[in-house]
Design a protein around this motif. Structure first.
Motif, PDB file in Angstrom:
ATOM      1  N   ARG A  15      19.840  25.455  40.127  1.00 14.41           N
ATOM      2  CA  ARG A  15      18.490  25.643  39.614  1.00 14.41           C
ATOM      3  C   ARG A  15      18.278  26.765  39.731  1.00 14.41           C
ATOM      4  O   ARG A  15      17.567  27.384  39.083  1.00 14.41           O
ATOM      5  N   CYS A  16      18.140  27.239  41.408  1.00 11.04           N
ATOM      6  CA  CYS A  16      17.054  27.985  41.834  1.00 11.04           C
ATOM      7  C   CYS A  16      17.969  29.357  43.390  1.00 11.04           C
ATOM      8  O   CYS A  16      17.443  28.222  43.880  1.00 11.04           O
ATOM      9  N   PRO A  17      18.227  30.201  43.157  1.00 10.90           N
ATOM     10  CA  PRO A  17      18.710  30.675  43.832  1.00 10.90           C
ATOM     11  C   PRO A  17      17.966  31.109  44.586  1.00 10.90           C
ATOM     12  O   PRO A  17      17.984  31.158  46.401  1.00 10.90           O
ATOM     13  N   GLN A  18      16.469  30.983  44.827  1.00 10.56           N
ATOM     14  CA  GLN A  18      15.292  31.654  45.670  1.00 10.56           C
ATOM     15  C   GLN A  18      14.913  30.134  46.988  1.00 10.56           C
ATOM     16  O   GLN A  18      14.770  30.175  48.014  1.00 10.56           O
ATOM     17  N   SER A  19      14.697  28.871  45.558  1.00  6.93           N
ATOM     18  CA  SER A  19      15.087  28.221  46.502  1.00  6.93           C
ATOM     19  C   SER A  19      15.655  28.041  47.629  1.00  6.93           C
ATOM     20  O   SER A  19      16.122  28.100  48.856  1.00  6.93           O
ATOM     21  N   TYR A  21      17.826  29.832  49.260  1.00  9.07           N
ATOM     22  CA  TYR A  21      17.411  31.565  50.370  1.00  9.07           C
ATOM     23  C   TYR A  21      16.300  30.474  50.638  1.00  9.07           C
ATOM     24  O   TYR A  21      16.337  30.399  52.308  1.00  9.07           O
ATOM     25  N   TYR A  22      15.326  29.827  50.664  1.00 11.30           N
ATOM     26  CA  TYR A  22      14.330  29.452  51.101  1.00 11.30           C
ATOM     27  C   TYR A  22      14.746  28.048  51.577  1.00 11.30           C
ATOM     28  O   TYR A  22      14.776  28.097  53.798  1.00 11.30           O
ATOM     29  N   ARG A  23      15.609  27.824  51.389  1.00 12.62           N
ATOM     30  CA  ARG A  23      15.800  25.547  52.105  1.00 12.62           C
ATOM     31  C   ARG A  23      17.887  26.492  53.287  1.00 12.62           C
ATOM     32  O   ARG A  23      17.407  26.040  54.202  1.00 12.62           O
ATOM     33  N   HIS A 222      17.028  35.624  43.358  1.00 15.24           N
ATOM     34  CA  HIS A 222      15.800  35.507  41.939  1.00 15.24           C
ATOM     35  C   HIS A 222      15.708  33.867  42.287  1.00 15.24           C
ATOM     36  O   HIS A 222      15.876  33.379  42.264  1.00 15.24           O
ATOM     37  N   PRO A 223      14.205  34.561  42.136  1.00 11.77           N
ATOM     38  CA  PRO A 223      13.481  33.016  41.227  1.00 11.77           C
ATOM     39  C   PRO A 223      14.064  32.244  40.399  1.00 11.77           C
ATOM     40  O   PRO A 223      14.223  33.119  38.926  1.00 11.77           O
ATOM     41  N   ALA A 224      13.986  30.935  39.827  1.00 13.82           N
ATOM     42  CA  ALA A 224      14.766  31.250  37.981  1.00 13.82           C
ATOM     43  C   ALA A 224      13.989  29.672  38.215  1.00 13.82           C
ATOM     44  O   ALA A 224      13.599  28.309  38.282  1.00 13.82           O
ATOM     45  N   PRO A 225      12.362  29.953  37.383  1.00 12.52           N
ATOM     46  CA  PRO A 225      11.457  28.902  37.534  1.00 12.52           C
ATOM     47  C   PRO A 225      11.598  27.550  36.346  1.00 12.52           C
ATOM     48  O   PRO A 225      12.776  28.160  34.841  1.00 12.52           O
ATOM     49  N   GLY A 226      11.396  27.007  35.698  1.00 13.40           N
ATOM     50  CA  GLY A 226      11.585  25.677  35.065  1.00 13.40           C
ATOM     51  C   GLY A 226      10.921  24.349  35.744  1.00 13.40           C
ATOM     52  O   GLY A 226      10.346  24.344  36.784  1.00 13.40           O
ATOM     53  N   GLN A 227      11.191  22.992  35.019  1.00 11.68           N
ATOM     54  CA  GLN A 227      10.599  21.955  35.185  1.00 11.68           C
ATOM     55  C   GLN A 227      10.743  21.812  36.817  1.00 11.68           C
ATOM     56  O   GLN A 227      10.106  20.551  37.479  1.00 11.68           O
ATOM     57  N   HIS A 228      11.795  22.139  37.929  1.00 13.32           N
ATOM     58  CA  HIS A 228      12.268  22.003  38.715  1.00 13.32           C
ATOM     59  C   HIS A 228      11.124  21.965  39.769  1.00 13.32           C
ATOM     60  O   HIS A 228      11.184  21.979  41.252  1.00 13.32           O
ATOM     61  N   CYS A 229      10.051  23.053  39.178  1.00 14.60           N
ATOM     62  CA  CYS A 229       9.113  24.207  40.271  1.00 14.60           C
ATOM     63  C   CYS A 229       8.491  23.032  40.459  1.00 14.60           C
ATOM     64  O   CYS A 229       7.821  22.885  41.502  1.00 14.60           O
ATOM     65  N   ASP A 230       8.117  21.469  39.933  1.00 14.68           N
ATOM     66  CA  ASP A 230       6.944  21.038  39.663  1.00 14.68           C
ATOM     67  C   ASP A 230       7.108  20.068  41.275  1.00 14.68           C
ATOM     68  O   ASP A 230       5.743  19.857  42.112  1.00 14.68           O
ATOM     69  N   PRO A 231       7.811  20.026  41.628  1.00 13.74           N
ATOM     70  CA  PRO A 231       7.537  19.361  43.144  1.00 13.74           C
ATOM     71  C   PRO A 231       8.840  20.047  43.925  1.00 13.74           C
ATOM     72  O   PRO A 231       9.247  19.460  45.112  1.00 13.74           O
ATOM     73  N   CYS A 232       8.698  21.909  43.316  1.00 20.28           N
ATOM     74  CA  CYS A 232       9.264  22.420  44.503  1.00 20.28           C
ATOM     75  C   CYS A 232       8.974  22.466  46.389  1.00 20.28           C
ATOM     76  O   CYS A 232       7.244  22.273  46.053  1.00 20.28           O
ATOM     77  N   SER A 233       8.835  22.399  47.502  1.00 24.08           N
ATOM     78  CA  SER A 233       8.220  22.405  48.550  1.00 24.08           C
ATOM     79  C   SER A 233       8.066  23.775  48.494  1.00 24.08           C
ATOM     80  O   SER A 233       6.950  24.643  49.562  1.00 24.08           O
ATOM     81  N   TYR A 234       8.819  24.282  47.964  1.00 22.81           N
ATOM     82  CA  TYR A 234       8.248  26.165  48.149  1.00 22.81           C
ATOM     83  C   TYR A 234       7.742  27.109  47.108  1.00 22.81           C
ATOM     84  O   TYR A 234       7.446  28.292  47.430  1.00 22.81           O
ATOM     85  N   ARG A 235       6.806  26.357  46.452  1.00 24.35           N
ATOM     86  CA  ARG A 235       5.283  26.802  46.005  1.00 24.35           C
ATOM     87  C   ARG A 235       4.338  27.596  46.391  1.00 24.35           C
ATOM     88  O   ARG A 235       4.537  28.820  45.512  1.00 24.35           O
ATOM     89  N   ARG A 236       4.279  27.200  46.948  1.00 24.82           N
ATOM     90  CA  ARG A 236       3.062  28.267  48.275  1.00 24.82           C
ATOM     91  C   ARG A 236       4.085  29.598  48.307  1.00 24.82           C
ATOM     92  O   ARG A 236       3.003  30.966  48.553  1.00 24.82           O
ATOM     93  N   TYR A 237       4.970  29.566  49.605  1.00 20.85           N
ATOM     94  CA  TYR A 237       5.870  31.124  48.857  1.00 20.85           C
ATOM     95  C   TYR A 237       6.612  31.538  47.636  1.00 20.85           C
ATOM     96  O   TYR A 237       6.725  32.919  48.182  1.00 20.85           O
ATOM     97  N   CYS A 238       6.721  31.524  46.831  1.00 21.30           N
ATOM     98  CA  CYS A 238       7.084  32.010  45.211  1.00 21.30           C
ATOM     99  C   CYS A 238       6.699  33.048  44.822  1.00 21.30           C
ATOM    100  O   CYS A 238       5.089  32.415  43.775  1.00 21.30           O
ATOM    101  N   PRO A 239       6.607  33.591  44.757  1.00 23.49           N
ATOM    102  CA  PRO A 239       5.831  34.551  43.707  1.00 23.49           C
ATOM    103  C   PRO A 239       6.047  34.655  42.112  1.00 23.49           C
ATOM    104  O   PRO A 239       5.169  35.537  41.815  1.00 23.49           O
ATOM    105  N   ALA A 240       7.018  33.948  41.711  1.00 20.31           N
ATOM    106  CA  ALA A 240       7.448  32.966  40.543  1.00 20.31           C
ATOM    107  C   ALA A 240       6.168  32.237  40.033  1.00 20.31           C
ATOM    108  O   ALA A 240       5.921  31.942  38.937  1.00 20.31           O
ATOM    109  N   ILE A 241       5.558  31.660  41.262  1.00 18.35           N
ATOM    110  CA  ILE A 241       4.613  30.798  40.607  1.00 18.35           C
ATOM    111  C   ILE A 241       3.068  31.371  41.187  1.00 18.35           C
ATOM    112  O   ILE A 241       1.965  30.870  40.484  1.00 18.35           O
ATOM    113  N   GLN A 242       2.753  32.050  42.383  1.00 20.28           N
ATOM    114  CA  GLN A 242       2.083  32.546  43.092  1.00 20.28           C
ATOM    115  C   GLN A 242       1.595  33.943  43.125  1.00 20.28           C
ATOM    116  O   GLN A 242       2.020  34.496  43.527  1.00 20.28           O
TER     117      GLN A 242
HETATM  118  S1  SF4 Z   1       8.918  27.140  42.310  1.00 17.87           S
HETATM  119 FE1  SF4 Z   1       9.687  28.589  42.043  1.00 17.87          FE
HETATM  120  S2  SF4 Z   1      11.441  28.521  44.472  1.00 17.87           S
HETATM  121 FE2  SF4 Z   1      10.779  26.727  44.214  1.00 17.87          FE
HETATM  122  S3  SF4 Z   1      11.766  25.880  41.872  1.00 17.87           S
HETATM  123 FE3  SF4 Z   1      10.153  27.261  41.452  1.00 17.87          FE
HETATM  124  S4  SF4 Z   1      11.167  29.029  40.850  1.00 17.87           S
HETATM  125 FE4  SF4 Z   1      12.403  28.202  42.861  1.00 17.87          FE
END
Ligand code: SF4
Length: 267
Positions: A15-19, A21-23, A222-242
């Motif tokens: 889904r997202c290599p960056q998440s 990495y975080y986890r 790399h971040p892979a933004p998508g619908q799965h970003c809504d419940p993602c716990s790592y939003r605050r660290y994510c350059p694709a979102i913040q």
């Molecule tokens: S918020 Fe960032 S780290 Fe989380 S799933 Fe989306 S792109 Fe990946």
């Protein structure tokens, strides 16, 4: 040092290599899940006894045998849970045992799988766990008991990864192909079946190959933004979102994967 890898890990990576990495690489915890697992654990224990300890000298065990196995599994339960579990097993008995002409001994119950895999000069150690393994036509059937109030059917992407990983592990351990993964919903008495094919195996091999390359080479998650970003716990660290992401907490892992043999552990 073993590199642990599970179906849920592979799904996260897909889904997202960056998440991922975080986890798993940085070890940043997600909020945990809470729930009373005791009843589920006791039901799993009782079912393992029902199938493994039965003498198989008669075609079917009586309901008393199920109650006997349940009594040996209830030490950590409240009286209400004991009654609830007994009722669940009564349903199971009528649905999945008494309705058959004979009870067949499983290949294994509450088992562990172990195997080895070499991809691109990386060695993976594969292990897995399952509730029950049965012979099925010209192959094997994996049984997963679901004791929750809802059906607890995993997402299809996770199921596909699970099937592929178990396909790989079982083929090494038993020289047999996985033909079917079946979820037995203990409360409703439903059986939900998923056909396993070599395509599952090939897809998982490709995913492991991709992940192994990532671990060994570029280290770009790399971040892979998508619908799965809504419940993602790592939003605050994510350059694709913040626009101004928070700095990551101190790393909890110090293992240099690029220079170590990698083993894969499937839970
Ligand atoms: S918020 Fe960032 S780290 Fe989380 S799933 Fe989306 S792109 Fe990946």
């Amino acid at each position: 040092m073993a590199y642990p890898l599970s179906a849920s890990r592979l799904q996260t990576y897909q889904r997202c290599p960056q998440s991922y990495y975080y986890r798993y690489e940085r070890g940043i915890k997600q909020p945990g899940y809470f729930g009373a697992a005791n009843l589920g654990t006791a039901l799993h224990q009782a079912l393992a006894k029902i199938y493994w300890d039965w003498h198989y000298q008669e075609p079917l065990p009586p309901l008393d045998w199920v109650h006997h196995c349940w009594q040996q599994s209830i030490s950590n339960l409240s009286p209400a849970q004991v009654a609830e579990g007994k009722s669940i097993l009564d349903t199971y008995y009528h649905q999945f045992i008494a309705a058959q002409p004979t009870l067949r001994k499983p290949v294994a119950v509450e088992g562990k799988l172990q195997g080895r895999l070499e991809i691109q000069n990386l060695e993976f150690g594969i292990t897995g766990r399952y509730d029950r393994l049965d012979w099925f036509e010209d192959g094997l059937e994996l049984i997963d008991y679901k004791s929750g109030r809802d059906k607890q059917i995993p997402e299809s992407t996770l199921l596909d990864v699970q099937i592929g990983l178990y396909y790989l592990a079982l083929e090494q351990r038993y020289a047999q192909s996985l033909k079917q993964l079946s979820l037995l919903c203990l409360r409703s008495g439903e059986k939900i079946c998923f056909v396993a094919t070599p395509v599952h195996r090939e897809r998982v091999l490709q995913m492991i190959q991709d992940l192994a390359m990532q671990l060994r080479t570029d280290h770009q998650w790399h971040p892979a933004p998508g619908q799965h970003c809504d419940p993602c716990s790592y939003r605050r660290y994510c350059p694709a979102i913040q626009e101004h992401p928070e700095p990551l907490p101190e790393s909890r892992t110090g293992f240099c994967r690029a220079t170590q043999p990698i083993q894969l552990v499937l839970f």
